[in-house]
Design a protein around this motif. Structure first.
Motif, PDB file in Angstrom:
ATOM      1  N   THR A  69     -40.055 -20.827  13.344  1.00 58.70           N
ATOM      2  CA  THR A  69     -40.579 -20.909  11.696  1.00 58.70           C
ATOM      3  C   THR A  69     -39.920 -21.854  10.847  1.00 58.70           C
ATOM      4  O   THR A  69     -40.471 -21.928  10.201  1.00 58.70           O
ATOM      5  CB  THR A  69     -40.639 -19.454  12.398  1.00 58.70           C
ATOM      6  OG1 THR A  69     -39.026 -19.196  12.158  1.00 58.70           O
ATOM      7  CG2 THR A  69     -41.363 -18.038  12.453  1.00 58.70           C
ATOM      8  N   VAL A  70     -38.423 -22.646  11.532  1.00 49.40           N
ATOM      9  CA  VAL A  70     -38.155 -23.089  10.615  1.00 49.40           C
ATOM     10  C   VAL A  70     -38.519 -24.283  10.641  1.00 49.40           C
ATOM     11  O   VAL A  70     -38.841 -25.136   8.861  1.00 49.40           O
ATOM     12  CB  VAL A  70     -36.621 -22.816  10.999  1.00 49.40           C
ATOM     13  CG1 VAL A  70     -35.536 -23.844   9.862  1.00 49.40           C
ATOM     14  CG2 VAL A  70     -35.779 -21.615  10.865  1.00 49.40           C
ATOM     15  N   PRO A  71     -38.729 -24.935  11.595  1.00 49.20           N
ATOM     16  CA  PRO A  71     -39.072 -26.577  11.280  1.00 49.20           C
ATOM     17  C   PRO A  71     -40.312 -26.530  10.570  1.00 49.20           C
ATOM     18  O   PRO A  71     -41.114 -27.368   9.898  1.00 49.20           O
ATOM     19  CB  PRO A  71     -39.783 -26.540  12.459  1.00 49.20           C
ATOM     20  CG  PRO A  71     -38.600 -25.966  13.702  1.00 49.20           C
ATOM     21  CD  PRO A  71     -38.814 -24.180  12.573  1.00 49.20           C
ATOM     22  N   GLN A  72     -41.259 -25.511  10.741  1.00 53.12           N
ATOM     23  CA  GLN A  72     -42.831 -24.836  10.248  1.00 53.12           C
ATOM     24  C   GLN A  72     -42.414 -24.996   9.070  1.00 53.12           C
ATOM     25  O   GLN A  72     -43.145 -25.292   8.320  1.00 53.12           O
ATOM     26  CB  GLN A  72     -43.473 -23.835  10.598  1.00 53.12           C
ATOM     27  CG  GLN A  72     -43.809 -24.167  11.883  1.00 53.12           C
ATOM     28  CD  GLN A  72     -42.709 -24.287  13.020  1.00 53.12           C
ATOM     29  OE1 GLN A  72     -42.801 -23.677  13.001  1.00 53.12           O
ATOM     30  NE2 GLN A  72     -43.390 -25.083  14.255  1.00 53.12           N
ATOM     31  N   MET A  73     -41.468 -24.468   8.248  1.00 53.31           N
ATOM     32  CA  MET A  73     -41.015 -23.857   6.519  1.00 53.31           C
ATOM     33  C   MET A  73     -40.816 -25.623   6.408  1.00 53.31           C
ATOM     34  O   MET A  73     -41.147 -25.783   5.142  1.00 53.31           O
ATOM     35  CB  MET A  73     -40.245 -22.928   6.226  1.00 53.31           C
ATOM     36  CG  MET A  73     -40.574 -21.519   7.095  1.00 53.31           C
ATOM     37  SD  MET A  73     -38.955 -20.662   6.880  1.00 53.31           S
ATOM     38  CE  MET A  73     -37.544 -20.756   5.398  1.00 53.31           C
ATOM     39  N   THR A  74     -40.040 -26.127   6.948  1.00 54.15           N
ATOM     40  CA  THR A  74     -39.502 -27.043   6.251  1.00 54.15           C
ATOM     41  C   THR A  74     -40.722 -28.423   6.724  1.00 54.15           C
ATOM     42  O   THR A  74     -40.768 -28.774   5.579  1.00 54.15           O
ATOM     43  CB  THR A  74     -38.419 -27.988   7.904  1.00 54.15           C
ATOM     44  OG1 THR A  74     -37.649 -27.301   7.894  1.00 54.15           O
ATOM     45  CG2 THR A  74     -37.641 -28.951   6.622  1.00 54.15           C
ATOM     46  N   ALA A  75     -41.480 -28.339   7.514  1.00 49.75           N
ATOM     47  CA  ALA A  75     -42.933 -29.190   7.259  1.00 49.75           C
ATOM     48  C   ALA A  75     -43.161 -29.324   5.765  1.00 49.75           C
ATOM     49  O   ALA A  75     -44.296 -30.190   5.177  1.00 49.75           O
ATOM     50  CB  ALA A  75     -43.770 -28.866   8.732  1.00 49.75           C
ATOM     51  N   ASN A  76     -43.835 -27.623   5.815  1.00 48.05           N
ATOM     52  CA  ASN A  76     -44.437 -26.990   4.898  1.00 48.05           C
ATOM     53  C   ASN A  76     -43.972 -27.450   3.419  1.00 48.05           C
ATOM     54  O   ASN A  76     -45.189 -27.712   2.115  1.00 48.05           O
ATOM     55  CB  ASN A  76     -45.033 -26.023   4.616  1.00 48.05           C
ATOM     56  CG  ASN A  76     -46.155 -24.857   4.229  1.00 48.05           C
ATOM     57  OD1 ASN A  76     -46.016 -24.142   3.640  1.00 48.05           O
ATOM     58  ND2 ASN A  76     -46.995 -25.874   4.312  1.00 48.05           N
TER      59      ASN A  76
END
Length: 277
Positions: A204-211
């Motif tokens: 979830t954290v890398p995806q949140m950052t990418a978002n």
């Protein structure tokens, strides 16, 4: 210890390669999990895998293999209870989450002596990753790349507009079960990276950052793979230098990256508003 000195060790080379492959697999599946809001589901599958680990330790089987089977069955059980038996999704997740943890703890305590390397599975230690683990992650990454390259639209239709998908004669239920299986497999094969306790973060954290930068599915996948791998490299290196658990530090670094980038973006937005005013 210098970074290039670490590169000369085979275990560190395996750790870097495993980090890259795990970042690819988690980048793809994690993006699907985030956009479909299945974070709680992935958390349930992650902790349910404890049941498979406990069974593996007790009977002397490969704990990753037993965790893989148990996690896939748990994922199918969550989907079946919530979609076919009228059970609320959060209740189905909570049931298998608790069941897996209970079974795992029972079998671990029934096993004479202490379960070997249990802390590696709970908190992660990518420095112990083996060549076989790398092969499994490579196969999974290739399969996920091919599946999403060929069937991304069908997967998205089934996920967000099942009624429309059925009008296109798509096997909606089959697609959902296949995606649940991929989530379970990705979770189990990534356990050595950050462990059961923290694995939900790497999905979830890398995806949140990418978002923070884009809402496009494909771009989120690419950015989350890059962010995840950078976080793994920094966390892995710093964990070796500071002599702290690698899994914990990988997640810590990725969260710091998210907070820093979010702070930079907010400051940039405020400065633009002031200029515009």
């Amino acid at each position: 210890m210098e970074f290039f000195d670490l590169l000369s060790y085979p275990f560190f080379q395996n750790a870097l390669l495993g980090s890259l492959l795990a970042s690819i697999a988690c980048g793809i599946i994690g993006t699907y999990v985030v956009v479909r809001r299945l974070v709680f589901v992935s958390g349930g599958i992650t902790h349910a895998s404890m049941g498979g680990l406990g069974i593996g330790f007790f009977f002397g089987w490969n704990p990753i293999l037993s965790a893989l089977i148990f996690s896939i069955l748990s994922a199918f059980g969550m989907e079946w209870l919530s979609s076919r038996q009228g059970v609320r999704e959060d209740s189905a997740i909570g049931t298998f989450w608790s069941l897996g943890m209970a079974i795992g703890i029972i079998f671990i305590y029934l096993k004479p002596g202490f379960a070997p390397n249990l802390s590696d599975y709970l908190f992660g230690n990518i420095l112990t990753i083996t060549s076989l683990d790398i092969i499994y992650l490579a196969i999974l990454s290739v399969i996920l790349l091919v599946v999403f390259a060929l069937f991304r639209r069908e997967i998205m239709y089934a996920a967000f507009d099942p009624d429309f998908a059925k009008t296109r004669n798509l096997p909606v239920n089959t697609i959902k079960y296949i995606m649940m299986m991929f989530i379970a497999v990705t979770i189990v094969l990534s356990i050595r990276l950050v462990g059961i306790v923290l694995l939900i973060s790497i999905l979830t954290v890398p995806q949140m950052t990418a978002n923070l930068f884009t809402s496009n599915f494909g771009k989120i996948v690419l950015l989350s793979v890059l962010i995840g791998f950078v976080g793994c490299i920094l966390g892995l290196f710093l964990s070796v230098v500071l002599d702290v658990p690698s899994g914990v530090f990988i997640i810590f670094v990725q969260i710091i990256i998210f907070l820093l980038l979010r702070g930079v973006i907010r400051l940039t937005q405020k400065s633009k508003q002031r200029v515009g005013a």
